[in-house]
Design a protein around this motif. Structure first.
Motif, mmCIF file in Angstrom:
data_model
loop_
_atom_site.group_PDB
_atom_site.id
_atom_site.type_symbol
_atom_site.label_atom_id
_atom_site.label_comp_id
_atom_site.label_asym_id
_atom_site.label_seq_id
_atom_site.Cartn_x
_atom_site.Cartn_y
_atom_site.Cartn_z
ATOM 1 N N CYS A 157 0.826 -1.208 0.000
ATOM 2 C CA CYS A 157 0.000 0.000 0.000
ATOM 3 C C CYS A 157 0.862 1.261 0.000
ATOM 4 O O CYS A 157 1.656 1.469 0.936
ATOM 5 N N PRO A 158 0.744 2.102 -1.032
ATOM 6 C CA PRO A 158 1.543 3.334 -1.077
ATOM 7 C C PRO A 158 1.199 4.304 0.047
ATOM 8 O O PRO A 158 2.055 5.070 0.507
ATOM 9 N N CYS A 159 -0.054 4.286 0.518
ATOM 10 C CA CYS A 159 -0.482 5.228 1.549
ATOM 11 C C CYS A 159 0.227 4.950 2.871
ATOM 12 O O CYS A 159 0.822 5.849 3.473
ATOM 13 N N SER A 160 0.193 3.698 3.332
ATOM 14 C CA SER A 160 0.860 3.371 4.595
ATOM 15 C C SER A 160 2.369 3.494 4.446
ATOM 16 O O SER A 160 3.071 3.871 5.404
ATOM 17 N N GLN A 161 2.885 3.216 3.251
ATOM 18 C CA GLN A 161 4.322 3.387 3.018
ATOM 19 C C GLN A 161 4.711 4.863 3.115
ATOM 20 O O GLN A 161 5.762 5.207 3.654
ATOM 21 N N GLY A 162 3.847 5.731 2.595
ATOM 22 C CA GLY A 162 4.113 7.172 2.690
ATOM 23 C C GLY A 162 4.153 7.654 4.124
ATOM 24 O O GLY A 162 4.986 8.510 4.488
ATOM 25 N N MET A 163 3.264 7.117 4.965
ATOM 26 C CA MET A 163 3.275 7.496 6.383
ATOM 27 C C MET A 163 4.544 7.007 7.065
ATOM 28 O O MET A 163 5.129 7.709 7.903
ATOM 29 N N SER A 164 5.004 5.791 6.710
ATOM 30 C CA SER A 164 6.246 5.277 7.279
ATOM 31 C C SER A 164 7.436 6.115 6.852
ATOM 32 O O SER A 164 8.341 6.391 7.652
ATOM 33 N N ALA A 165 7.440 6.529 5.594
ATOM 34 C CA ALA A 165 8.540 7.374 5.099
ATOM 35 C C ALA A 165 8.553 8.722 5.805
ATOM 36 O O ALA A 165 9.625 9.260 6.133
ATOM 37 N N SER A 166 7.371 9.261 6.071
ATOM 38 C CA SER A 166 7.291 10.542 6.775
ATOM 39 C C SER A 166 7.838 10.408 8.192
ATOM 40 O O SER A 166 8.584 11.275 8.680
ATOM 41 N N ARG A 167 7.490 9.320 8.869
ATOM 42 C CA ARG A 167 8.003 9.072 10.216
ATOM 43 C C ARG A 167 9.524 8.913 10.199
ATOM 44 O O ARG A 167 10.239 9.477 11.038
ATOM 45 N N PRO A 192 8.491 0.676 5.154
ATOM 46 C CA PRO A 192 7.426 -0.326 5.304
ATOM 47 C C PRO A 192 6.058 0.200 4.874
ATOM 48 O O PRO A 192 5.760 1.391 5.003
ATOM 49 N N GLY A 193 5.261 -0.722 4.361
ATOM 50 C CA GLY A 193 3.858 -0.462 4.066
ATOM 51 C C GLY A 193 3.127 -1.774 4.248
ATOM 52 O O GLY A 193 3.731 -2.835 4.129
ATOM 53 N N HIS A 194 1.855 -1.718 4.565
ATOM 54 C CA HIS A 194 1.174 -3.001 4.750
ATOM 55 C C HIS A 194 1.052 -3.701 3.402
ATOM 56 O O HIS A 194 0.742 -3.101 2.386
#
Length: 307
Positions: A157-167, A192-194
């Protein structure tokens, strides 16, 4: 003295309503696919066979349907057959000829197909499985045949991966790492992304037999997801699949659009009126529901949208 058995199925029904599909499902047969210079492939296939029924006829002759499908598939086992869709087309045309009241005959087939390959990093021999989807619809105007496959792969999932990259970016900056180094690191190491197992389905339908190779259909479907998966995986293979998937994160919509792009590139020779059906369903790992996207479109329309 023997008595004539009444043909109840040819009689008038109580309710004079026509039916579009009447027939049998779950018919299992061995189908032998010939290969040039190599041993044939024997498939355990499951068939569905349907004809349409006019409003003035009570029923179809089920024994006749079974006789036709048996004769056709037994012939496919004993005679050279190179395309499963042609087996379906032959059966559909025989059904149409055998039933004087029928205007449409349909035959559909599913079978498990094994592809031999090597694991991506360690190069070990393994097998992957695809579900062959074939079919045909015969009418007085001609026969349209379908060939396709359903395959399994992996998506991230690109969305959860984007949140991980931001963190990760915030943490690295807080540790005093320079901005350009942070971005260089995030480019090199996907975050990481789910992830989930995805199911891609691709079929092509055209007048007569679609001019596509089954292996090309399987490859296009497998490559539409974030990464291919393999039954056998040593640690280097697991690392390879994980990295590749996270380096190409895709929403369910992205998978179908990627498939569409590859279809136009790989099958550009298909006629304008060929119909392509593309479908993606993901078994979401952090939700109880599945994600789904699909598109059915003519090659002419798909070419115009892509280009």
């Amino acid at each position: 003295m023997s008595h004539q058995l009444p043909d109840v199925q040819a009689g008038q029904p109580d309710v004079t309503v026509g039916l579009s599909q009447v027939g049998v499902t779950g018919v299992e047969k061995l189908v032998k696919l010939e290969r040039d210079g190599r041993r044939p492939i024997v498939l355990m296939a499951e068939f569905e066979v349907f004809v349409d029924l006019p409003s003035g006829r009570k029923g179809v002759d089920m024994s006749r349907n079974m006789q036709v499908i048996d004769e056709t598939l037994e012939a496919a086992v004993s005679e050279p057959t190179y395309r499963v869709e042609d087996v379906c087309g032959d059966a559909a045309e025989r059904l149409l000829d055998k039933h004087e009241y029928t205007s449409t005959a349909e035959v559909r087939m599913e079978a498990e197909y094994v592809v031999r390959e090597e694991t991506p990093a360690s190069g070990l021999g393994t097998q992957s499985t695809a579900t062959i989807l074939a079919g045909a619809v015969a009418t007085d105007e001609g026969t349209r045949e379908e060939i396709g496959a359903e395959v399994t792969g992996m998506t991230v999932c690109p969305c959860s991966q984007g949140m991980s990259a931001s963190r990760a970016r915030e943490e690295l900056l807080a540790l005093g790492v320079e901005d350009d180094v942070v971005e260089e690191f995030l480019d090199a190491v996907p975050q990481p992304g789910h992830s989930q197992r995805g199911h891609a389905t691709l079929t092509v339908t055209s007048e007569g037999s679609p001019d596509v190779d089954l292996h090309d259909v399987i490859d296009v479907a497998r490559d539409s997801m974030s990464a291919r998966i393999y039954n056998l995986a040593k640690r280097p293979d697991e690392d390879h699949m994980t990295y590749e998937a996270h380096a190409d994160a895709k929403f369910v919509e992205d998978c179908v659009r990627s498939m569409a792009d590859d279809v136009v590139e790989q099958f550009d020779h298909l006629p304008d009126d060929a119909v392509v059906h593309m479908k993606q369903s993901n078994d979401e790992s952090i939700h109880q529901h599945n994600a789904h996207a699909e598109r059915e479109v003519t090659m002419d329309r798909l070419r115009s949208e892509i280009r």
